[in-house]
Design a protein around this motif. Structure first.
Motif, PDB file in Angstrom:
ATOM      1  N   VAL A  84     -52.499  11.099 -62.806  1.00  0.00           N
ATOM      2  CA  VAL A  84     -51.058  10.999 -63.066  1.00  0.00           C
ATOM      3  C   VAL A  84     -50.269  11.659 -61.936  1.00  0.00           C
ATOM      4  N   GLU A  85     -50.686  12.850 -61.537  1.00  0.00           N
ATOM      5  CA  GLU A  85     -49.981  13.549 -60.461  1.00  0.00           C
ATOM      6  C   GLU A  85     -50.114  12.798 -59.139  1.00  0.00           C
ATOM      7  N   ALA A  86     -51.289  12.191 -58.890  1.00  0.00           N
ATOM      8  CA  ALA A  86     -51.476  11.411 -57.669  1.00  0.00           C
ATOM      9  C   ALA A  86     -50.575  10.175 -57.674  1.00  0.00           C
ATOM     10  N   GLY A  87     -50.421   9.534 -58.845  1.00  0.00           N
ATOM     11  CA  GLY A  87     -49.550   8.376 -58.953  1.00  0.00           C
ATOM     12  C   GLY A  87     -48.091   8.722 -58.704  1.00  0.00           C
ATOM     13  N   LEU A  88     -47.653   9.865 -59.198  1.00  0.00           N
ATOM     14  CA  LEU A  88     -46.270  10.297 -58.960  1.00  0.00           C
ATOM     15  C   LEU A  88     -46.042  10.602 -57.481  1.00  0.00           C
ATOM     16  N   MET A  99     -43.577   0.164 -61.350  1.00  0.00           N
ATOM     17  CA  MET A  99     -44.148   0.573 -60.069  1.00  0.00           C
ATOM     18  C   MET A  99     -45.229   1.620 -60.290  1.00  0.00           C
ATOM     19  N   PHE A 100     -44.933   2.581 -61.146  1.00  0.00           N
ATOM     20  CA  PHE A 100     -45.889   3.645 -61.444  1.00  0.00           C
ATOM     21  C   PHE A 100     -47.125   3.079 -62.150  1.00  0.00           C
ATOM     22  N   ALA A 101     -46.910   2.167 -63.099  1.00  0.00           N
ATOM     23  CA  ALA A 101     -48.022   1.565 -63.834  1.00  0.00           C
ATOM     24  C   ALA A 101     -48.903   0.734 -62.910  1.00  0.00           C
ATOM     25  N   ASN A 102     -48.293   0.055 -61.942  1.00  0.00           N
ATOM     26  CA  ASN A 102     -49.063  -0.754 -61.009  1.00  0.00           C
ATOM     27  C   ASN A 102     -49.973   0.102 -60.131  1.00  0.00           C
TER      28      ASN A 102
END
Length: 222
Positions: free
Chosen positions: A121-125, A143-146
């Protein structure tokens, strides 16, 4: 001799049957743990499992364009726990990470839900350069979900936790109400639901303050 022993401290292990220590100046395990357990249980009991879209084939030459959702999902719903926002009058200090882990563990203990690694999650943000509160916008949310989906972690729900408090003071006695609110957002539809749990805690200058204000004397309202 008394002065020489003033800095000495003793410790002992607690069993599961022992009560949590009630903090004298701030909330502690006796406050936060029941708040987490109650709010997570209430929220997940309302939240439906993952819904897989099912397209129906044409029947007798009549095309069927509608996509119908079914509760017979192929697996558990994935929950992306974004984090905890503290709006209370107290600093969480080391309890913030513990609360995160307790909520995450509660989610993963349910067979219908599966949490996403905090590190992912932190890497995605970081990759999307988005703040947690900016995920309320549909385009940012997708965008975050992708990004997570590309890394092999599809997302069904976003989960936010908020801690608030309200303080009532009277002379040398005070009461603080702690509220933990969980908000779950369906990343596909934008629908959301909220559940909360509340614990009230009284503070007084003397040991007898509890009985004077909330016991047989019933002085809390006067």
């Amino acid at each position: 001799m008394t002065a020489g022993c003033a800095g000495r401290q003793y410790g002992h292990l607690l069993s599961h049957q022992d009560k949590d220590l009630v903090g004298s100046h701030a909330a502690g395990a006796a406050t936060w743990n029941p708040l987490v357990d109650e709010s997570v249980a209430k929220l997940l009991s309302r939240c439906p499992p993952a819904v897989q879209p099912v397209a129906f084939e044409a029947h007798e030459g009549m095309p069927v364009d509608a996509v119908v959702g079914t509760a017979l999902a192929s697996g558990p719903a994935t929950v992306c726990f974004i984090g905890i926002e503290n709006k209370s009058a107290e600093e969480l200090v080391d309890f913030k990470d513990q609360l995160y882990e307790r909520i995450d563990s509660q989610i993963n203990s349910q067979s219908e839900f599966r949490g996403i690694s905090r590190r992912m999650v932190e890497a995605g943000l970081r990759e999307t350069r988005l703040r947690p509160d900016s995920l309320f916008l549909p385009e940012n949310r997708m965008m975050f979900a992708n990004v997570l989906g590309r890394n092999g972690t599809p997302v069904d729900y976003l989960l936010y936790a908020t801690i608030t408090s309200g303080t009532t003071e009277r002379n040398k006695t005070s009461q603080r109400d702690y509220v933990l609110t969980l908000e779950m957002i369906n990343i596909h539809t934008g629908d959301f639901m909220k559940e909360s749990a509340t614990i009230r805690k009284g503070y007084s200058k003397t040991r007898a303050g509890k009985w004077w204000n909330y016991g047989v004397f019933d002085q809390a309202d006067g």
